[in-house]
Scaffold this motif. Structure first.
Motif, PDB file in Angstrom:
ATOM      1  N   GLN A 159       0.773  -1.159  -0.011  1.00  0.00           N
ATOM      2  CA  GLN A 159       0.044   0.064   0.114  1.00  0.00           C
ATOM      3  C   GLN A 159       0.743   1.332  -0.083  1.00  0.00           C
ATOM      4  O   GLN A 159       0.436   2.242  -0.794  1.00  0.00           O
ATOM      5  CB  GLN A 159      -0.919   0.009   1.237  1.00  0.00           C
ATOM      6  N   ARG A 160       2.020   1.170   0.811  1.00  0.00           N
ATOM      7  CA  ARG A 160       2.814   2.486   0.709  1.00  0.00           C
ATOM      8  C   ARG A 160       3.558   2.734  -0.784  1.00  0.00           C
ATOM      9  O   ARG A 160       3.727   3.955  -1.191  1.00  0.00           O
ATOM     10  CB  ARG A 160       3.872   2.373   1.778  1.00  0.00           C
ATOM     11  N   VAL A 161       3.735   1.535  -1.267  1.00  0.00           N
ATOM     12  CA  VAL A 161       4.388   1.816  -2.552  1.00  0.00           C
ATOM     13  C   VAL A 161       3.431   2.229  -3.432  1.00  0.00           C
ATOM     14  O   VAL A 161       3.550   3.185  -4.588  1.00  0.00           O
ATOM     15  CB  VAL A 161       5.006   0.313  -3.069  1.00  0.00           C
ATOM     16  N   LEU A 162       1.968   1.985  -3.538  1.00  0.00           N
ATOM     17  CA  LEU A 162       1.200   2.446  -4.336  1.00  0.00           C
ATOM     18  C   LEU A 162       1.035   3.850  -4.041  1.00  0.00           C
ATOM     19  O   LEU A 162       0.737   4.570  -4.904  1.00  0.00           O
ATOM     20  CB  LEU A 162      -0.179   1.863  -4.188  1.00  0.00           C
ATOM     21  N   GLU A 163       1.299   4.466  -2.825  1.00  0.00           N
ATOM     22  CA  GLU A 163       1.085   5.709  -2.437  1.00  0.00           C
ATOM     23  C   GLU A 163       2.279   6.625  -3.134  1.00  0.00           C
ATOM     24  O   GLU A 163       1.910   7.715  -3.246  1.00  0.00           O
ATOM     25  CB  GLU A 163       0.825   5.834  -0.887  1.00  0.00           C
ATOM     26  N   HIS A 164       3.323   5.950  -2.831  1.00  0.00           N
ATOM     27  CA  HIS A 164       4.733   6.760  -2.910  1.00  0.00           C
ATOM     28  C   HIS A 164       5.554   6.559  -4.363  1.00  0.00           C
ATOM     29  O   HIS A 164       6.367   7.347  -4.509  1.00  0.00           O
ATOM     30  CB  HIS A 164       5.378   6.580  -1.902  1.00  0.00           C
ATOM     31  N   CYS A 165       5.152   5.367  -5.009  1.00  0.00           N
ATOM     32  CA  CYS A 165       6.140   5.147  -6.020  1.00  0.00           C
ATOM     33  C   CYS A 165       5.820   6.109  -7.193  1.00  0.00           C
ATOM     34  O   CYS A 165       4.918   6.181  -7.716  1.00  0.00           O
ATOM     35  CB  CYS A 165       5.906   3.870  -6.504  1.00  0.00           C
ATOM     36  N   SER A 166       7.018   6.602  -7.664  1.00  0.00           N
ATOM     37  CA  SER A 166       6.682   7.940  -8.561  1.00  0.00           C
ATOM     38  C   SER A 166       7.380   7.405 -10.036  1.00  0.00           C
ATOM     39  O   SER A 166       7.285   7.709 -11.027  1.00  0.00           O
ATOM     40  CB  SER A 166       7.656   9.005  -8.488  1.00  0.00           C
ATOM     41  N   ASN A 167       7.874   6.187  -9.982  1.00  0.00           N
ATOM     42  CA  ASN A 167       8.310   5.394 -11.386  1.00  0.00           C
ATOM     43  C   ASN A 167       7.159   4.846 -12.029  1.00  0.00           C
ATOM     44  O   ASN A 167       6.858   3.732 -11.570  1.00  0.00           O
ATOM     45  CB  ASN A 167       9.606   4.614 -11.018  1.00  0.00           C
ATOM     46  N   GLN A 168       6.502   5.344 -13.070  1.00  0.00           N
ATOM     47  CA  GLN A 168       5.283   4.826 -13.496  1.00  0.00           C
ATOM     48  C   GLN A 168       5.557   3.546 -14.107  1.00  0.00           C
ATOM     49  O   GLN A 168       4.562   2.552 -13.768  1.00  0.00           O
ATOM     50  CB  GLN A 168       5.038   5.598 -14.642  1.00  0.00           C
ATOM     51  N   LEU A 169       6.673   3.154 -14.635  1.00  0.00           N
ATOM     52  CA  LEU A 169       6.945   1.647 -15.156  1.00  0.00           C
ATOM     53  C   LEU A 169       6.787   0.742 -14.230  1.00  0.00           C
ATOM     54  O   LEU A 169       6.172  -0.459 -14.091  1.00  0.00           O
ATOM     55  CB  LEU A 169       8.138   1.717 -15.831  1.00  0.00           C
ATOM     56  N   GLN A 170       7.531   0.715 -12.914  1.00  0.00           N
ATOM     57  CA  GLN A 170       7.771   0.064 -11.902  1.00  0.00           C
ATOM     58  C   GLN A 170       6.182   0.081 -11.027  1.00  0.00           C
ATOM     59  O   GLN A 170       6.076  -1.187 -10.839  1.00  0.00           O
ATOM     60  CB  GLN A 170       8.687   0.575 -11.012  1.00  0.00           C
ATOM     61  N   CYS A 171       5.934   0.915 -11.017  1.00  0.00           N
ATOM     62  CA  CYS A 171       4.563   1.154 -10.149  1.00  0.00           C
ATOM     63  C   CYS A 171       3.373   0.245 -10.999  1.00  0.00           C
ATOM     64  O   CYS A 171       2.586  -0.255 -10.659  1.00  0.00           O
ATOM     65  CB  CYS A 171       3.969   2.527 -10.046  1.00  0.00           C
ATOM     66  N   GLN A 172       3.366   0.517 -12.429  1.00  0.00           N
ATOM     67  CA  GLN A 172       2.605  -0.176 -13.147  1.00  0.00           C
ATOM     68  C   GLN A 172       2.779  -1.691 -13.203  1.00  0.00           C
ATOM     69  O   GLN A 172       1.981  -2.684 -13.210  1.00  0.00           O
ATOM     70  CB  GLN A 172       2.590   0.075 -14.523  1.00  0.00           C
ATOM     71  N   CYS A 173       3.926  -2.177 -13.104  1.00  0.00           N
ATOM     72  CA  CYS A 173       4.136  -3.626 -12.658  1.00  0.00           C
ATOM     73  C   CYS A 173       3.699  -4.037 -11.504  1.00  0.00           C
ATOM     74  O   CYS A 173       2.981  -5.421 -11.433  1.00  0.00           O
ATOM     75  CB  CYS A 173       5.812  -3.890 -12.736  1.00  0.00           C
ATOM     76  N   ILE A 174       3.673  -3.330 -10.254  1.00  0.00           N
ATOM     77  CA  ILE A 174       3.159  -3.678  -9.268  1.00  0.00           C
ATOM     78  C   ILE A 174       1.481  -3.751  -9.538  1.00  0.00           C
ATOM     79  O   ILE A 174       1.087  -4.778  -8.788  1.00  0.00           O
ATOM     80  CB  ILE A 174       3.467  -2.718  -8.099  1.00  0.00           C
TER      81      ILE A 174
END
Length: 257
Positions: A159-174
Motif C-alpha cells: 500500500q505504501r508503494v502504491l502511495e509513493h512510487c513515482s516511477n510509472q513503469l515500476q508502479c505499473q508492474c506492481i
C-alpha cells in the motif's frame, strides 16, 4: 548519562529537557550519549533518547547519530526498538545519508518486509526516499506482489508503494500483479485491504478492471467476510454506469432466487 538514559524515570527527564534546554546543555548531553548510541538504540528506554536527539538535535548531531547506523541497518531494522530509531532518523536526516543507509538493505528486502519490525523500516524508506534511490526495493517485489499482499506485514508495504512510487513503469508492474489477482485478493484477510486501496486511490481504468474481475460473482462476494468490503468500495468509487450494472447484478440474482 548512559545509566540515566536506560532508566525509565531518568530517560523521561532527559527527553523533557532536550526539548527546551540550551544549545550548550544539549551538546553536553550529546557528548556523553553518542559513545553509547549503538547500545541505546536497542534499549527499551534508551531508544527514546536517541529519537529525541534526531528530533531536537542540531544538523551535525543528527549526522553523527546517523553515522552510528552505518553497518547496522539490517540488525537494527529487525530489532523492536532499533527499527523505531531508524524510522525517526529517516524522517529527519539528509537525503545523502538516507540513500547511503538504505543500500545496506539491498538483498534483504523480502526478509524485512515479512518481519514485524523490519516492515515498518521498508515502509519508511518508501515514504521518505525518492523512488529512483530505492529501485532495488520495488524490483524485489516483482513476481511476489500477490503473495506479499496476503501477508499481514507485506500488505502494508504494498500500500505504501502504491502511495509513493513515482516511477510509472515500476508502479505499473506492481499494479498489474494486483489486478491480475484481484478476485483472490478481495477474499483474503489482508489482500482485501490492498484491493480496497486501489479502488479508493487508483485510476478509473484500474477500478474498472477490478469491477470486471468481480462481475458475475458479486452476490457470492457480498456474502464473504472480506470480499464484502471490496464490493462496498466498488459501489462507492465506481462511475454511474458501473454502479447500475453492479446493482442490477445483485438485485437481478436475488430476484431469480
Amino acid at each position: 548519562m548512559f545509566l540515566f538514559s536506560v532508566d525509565q524515570h531518568g530517560n523521561q527527564f532527559i527527553q523533557q529537557k532536550l526539548e527546551h534546554c540550551s544549545i550548550e546543555a544539549k551538546e553536553s548531553v550529546f557528548k556523553e550519549v553518542v559513545p553509547h548510541a549503538s547500545k541505546l538504540m536497542t534499549d527499551v528506554f534508551g531508544n527514546y533518547v536517541i529519537q529525541k536527539f534526531f528530533e531536537h538535535g542540531s544538523p551535525q548531531q543528527r549526522k553523527e547519530l546517523a553515522d552510528k547506523l552505518v553497518g547496522q541497518m539490517l540488525p537494527l531494522s529487525l530489532q523492536m526498538y532499533g527499527c523505531r530509531v531508524i524510522q525517526k532518523a529517516f524522517e529527519l536526516i539528509e537525503l545523502d545519508q538516507k540513500t547511503q543507509l538504505v543500500l545496506e538493505l539491498d538483498g534483504y528486502v523480502m526478509r524485512c518486509v515479512r518481519d514485524q519490525n523490519g516492515n515498518h523500516v521498508i515502509q519508511k524508506c518508501v515514504e521518505c526516499v525518492p523512488t529512483e534511490k530505492i529501485q532495488f526495493i520495488i524490483s524485489a517485489f516483482r513476481g511476489h506482489v500477490a503473495m506479499l499482499s496476503t501477508h499481514p506485514c507485506g500488505c502494508r508495504v504494498i500500500q505504501r508503494v502504491l502511495e509513493h512510487c513515482s516511477n510509472q513503469l515500476q508502479c505499473q508492474c506492481i499494479m498489474d500483479e494486483i489486478l491480475e489477482s484481484a478476485c483472490a485478493l478481495a477474499q483474503d484477510q489482508y489482500g482485501n485491504y490492498v484491493t480496497q486501496h486501489v479502488l479508493e486511490r487508483g485510476q478509473p481504468h484500474e477500478r474498472s478492471q477490478i469491477i470486471s474481475k468481480l462481475t458475475g460473482k458479486l452476490v457470492q462476494m457480498s456474502q464473504h467476510k472480506y470480499a464484502s468490503n471490496v464490493v462496498e468500495k466498488c459501489l462507492e468509487y465506481c462511475n454511474t454506469a458501473e454502479r447500475e450494472l453492479l446493482i442490477e447484478e445483485i438485485i437481478g440474482q436475488n430476484r431469480r432466487k
